[in-house]
Design an enzyme around this catalytic site. Sequence first.
Site, PDB file in Angstrom:
ATOM      1  CG  ASP A  89      20.050  31.538  14.947  1.00  0.00           C
ATOM      2  OD1 ASP A  89      20.610  32.391  14.220  1.00  0.00           O
ATOM      3  OD2 ASP A  89      19.962  31.658  16.181  1.00  0.00           O
ATOM      4  CD  GLU A 147      14.252  33.804  18.763  1.00  0.00           C
ATOM      5  OE1 GLU A 147      14.159  33.702  19.993  1.00  0.00           O
ATOM      6  OE2 GLU A 147      14.965  34.651  18.197  1.00  0.00           O
TER       7      GLU A 147
HETATM    8 ZN   LIG Z   1      15.965  35.528  19.859  1.00  0.00          ZN
HETATM    9 ZN   LIG Z   2      18.607  35.088  18.244  1.00  0.00          ZN
END
Ligand SMILES: [Zn+2]
Ligand SMILES: [Zn+2]
Length: 435
Positions: free
Chosen positions: A102, A163
């Site tokens: 990510d 997130e």
């Molecule tokens: Zn995070």
């Molecule tokens: Zn994370």
Amino acid sequence: MKYISIAVPVLGVLACAASAQNVDSLVGDQLPGLVATYEDIHAHPELSHHEKRTAALLAAELRKAGFSVTEGVGKYPDGSQAYGVIAILQNGAGPRLLIRGDMDALPIIEQTGVAYASQIGGVMHACGHDIHTTTLIGTARVLAATRKHWHGTVMLVGQPSEETIDGAKALLADHIYERFGTPDFAIALHDSNGQPAGMVSLVSGPAQASSTSIDVTLRGIGGHGAHPQAGKDPIVMAGEFIVQLQTIVSRQEDPSLPSVVTIGDIHGGTKRNIIPNEVKLEITARTYSDQGRQVIGDGVRRTAAGVALAAGVPDSLAPVVTVLENESTPVMYNDPALTARVKAALIAALGANNVADAKPIMESEDFGIFGLEGHKIPTVMFWLGAMDPVEFAAAQAAGKSLPGPHTSLFQPMAQPTLRASVKSMSTVAIALLNR
Ligand SMILES: [Zn+2]
Ligand SMILES: [Zn+2]
């Protein structure tokens, strides 16, 4: 059958042990460059939905490593395009492995004081996704250089918006499996302050809780603060609601099922002597089962309705309770059979002393979404120790822990962390692509 099922993983481990030395030197050679890349990404963090620079950097590096790269992958529900990156390396017939990293950062003001600290005001790579993105680059290079040790297809995913837990959904909504192929398994790692750099840990089975976002608006009748009898005070209702809500976990939920209900945000009122018309509350609920999720959702609705009823609020102003499906995510489930294979490869990469068993946690992740509903595709995420070993040992001796993710002081120690992450991920990939 018994012999085959035992023999295959052992062969896989032997093969990765044979290439472990090779991987080790490939990682060592590129480590200074990877640290520079990490520091560059760290200094230029981008919030969820805005990972433009990071995605472009990742795409360029993966292309240089010999992968076929597609940018701008992912569709959000409002129709906007995401900054997802998909990179494919085909290497003959064999399984298809998805590796996810990510890319997004958090709205936090960095206070680490490092030379490569965030240059973007109010934004920080406080969850270590800069380590994850850099790990994808390092792993891509190692896999491209070790082609003779594996066969199949590697599918690297630079994921936006972890997130806000709508990034994995955005990628699937853009049909990545139809466009790039459905993986046979998916793996990821996440850095952690719970171990020193050089160590990893993992859970077999349910590893991270589901997260459900619920918005509640308690509606009343506003008026002068000196004449409460003329209205219905939503601030007082909110006070009762907040306390009552904690009885869902303590009195309504099965005590053997871990669950959490937290209100993290409350808004109501403008001035001390005005009773407002409404109070808004934002709730996050964490559980490990659909049943637990249901109990909490029902409990929130009932509690809100009960508080309004007790206050004498008319039906036309009943509380509004909304479950935000797009801000919710299922349990992160580490497939036990795949976990065993990943663990064996991690031991081959780092040594048995550096691979620990972890406990399930109440934090959430959207990586599990890549496994599809009903865990159709086996997934595993492992924890990557990221702390300075000396500082970690000193903190432990003092009975403390070092600042963790989502704090302004979270500070992975880049070089040993990246050495372990690229080595681990590459070795796991080679082992899984050995069948
Ligand atoms: Zn995070
Ligand atoms: Zn994370």
